[in-house]
Design an enzyme around this catalytic site. Structure first.
Site, PDB file in Angstrom:
ATOM      1  CD  GLU A 129      -2.905  -1.268   2.166  1.00  0.00           C
ATOM      2  OE1 GLU A 129      -2.976  -0.392   3.446  1.00  0.00           O
ATOM      3  OE2 GLU A 129      -3.744  -2.067   2.238  1.00  0.00           O
ATOM      4  CG  HIS A 133      -6.253   0.176   4.285  1.00  0.00           C
ATOM      5  ND1 HIS A 133      -5.017  -0.528   4.583  1.00  0.00           N
ATOM      6  CD2 HIS A 133      -7.185   0.003   4.973  1.00  0.00           C
ATOM      7  CE1 HIS A 133      -5.505  -1.233   5.589  1.00  0.00           C
ATOM      8  NE2 HIS A 133      -6.819  -0.980   5.744  1.00  0.00           N
TER       9      HIS A 133
END
Length: 276
Positions: free
Chosen positions: A220, A239
């Site tokens: 990420e 996220h």
């Protein structure tokens, strides 16, 4: 952020407590902490509603194809306003939502909302049943299966709710996706590395399923050269399921509670949210 074991091993003896400011603690080397006599706590319920709402947001958008319509408008395509509507739309009532590992706190909240929308819910559990005191036990619209293949073959939407550990890492790939309906959508709001990302990408390119909504990726953000960014049947979010203002404040408050309980405890029995 992953905490290296050698970092924990180098901690001075004054370090007695590690607080994971989140639910998942796969980034903490538990054996290293145990060897040093360090207690590890997490915050297991701060984001239950927020993450569940994130999964449902993807679900509802897929059913009405809101993402696709907005993408068409951004490309200057107004044909759905001026001519016949070309995107397939469907109601959620009587559709089946499969929750992989969905018997936990967040999965159960997703089930609550899906049931309120008139959906059927299938939950996979290795035990093949929910705990006797689970609120969805004996609900006629909820079925529990021990074989995830049964869930995949039946579901119109599949949402992942498994923790990330050595057994689940990379466990959802081509073998599982190939058992889903071609019209089904995959939703992942748990941990990106639960998916075998290269296999997921290839399956999406081949059109084995209708698409995927991913709030999490293996790294990420996803690698800048990842094909996930450009696939037309992939929708990404950074996220954000846990990042709502109230959710983050709750996280701070509950982390403080963990620390306070440890510092004021008369015995280890008074610690809260201990994972090790």
């Amino acid at each position: 952020m992953k905490v290296p074991a050698e970092c924990v091993e180098a901690f001075p003896s004054a370090v007695k407590l590690l607080c994971e400011a989140g639910t998942g603690y796969n980034n903490i080397p538990i054996p290293a902490a145990q060897a040093k006599g360090i207690t590890v706590c997490n915050v297991p319920t701060y984001s239950t509603d927020a993450v569940a709402h994130m999964a449902i947001t993807y679900l509802m958008n897929f059913s009405i194809r809101m993402f696709d319509q907005q993408a068409m408008l951004q490309q200057g395509d107004r044909s759905n306003f001026t001519g016949p509507f070309t995107l397939p739309l469907s109601e959620l009532g009587d559709k089946t939502l499969g929750l992989v590992g969905g018997g936990g706190t967040i999965g159960s909240k997703v089930a609550d909302i899906a049931l309120a929308l008139g959906m059927r819910v299938v939950i996979s559990s290795r035990a093949g049943k929910l705990p006797d005191d689970h609120r969805h036990v004996n609900n006629p619209s909820v079925r529990v299966v021990s074989n995830v293949d049964d869930l995949l073959e039946e579901s119109d939407y599949v949402s992942l709710h498994t923790p990330l550990n050595d057994k689940t890492r990379g466990s959802f790939g081509r073998e599982q996706i190939s058992k889903m309906k071609p019209s089904a959508f995959l939703i992942n709001t748990s941990r990106g590395a639960v998916c075998n990302e290269p296999e997921l990408i290839e399956c999406l390119k081949e059109g084995l399923i209708a698409g995927a909504g991913l709030d999490v990726t293996t790294t990420e953000p996803a690698a800048m050269d990842s094909e996930l960014w450009d696939l037309p049947n992939v929708w990404l979010s950074p996220h954000i399921g846990w990042r709502r203002l109230e959710t983050r404040q709750r996280l701070v408050d509950m982390t403080y509670d963990n620390i306070l309980a440890y510092c004021t405890a008369k015995s280890p029995d008074d610690y809260i949210n201990v994972v090790s």
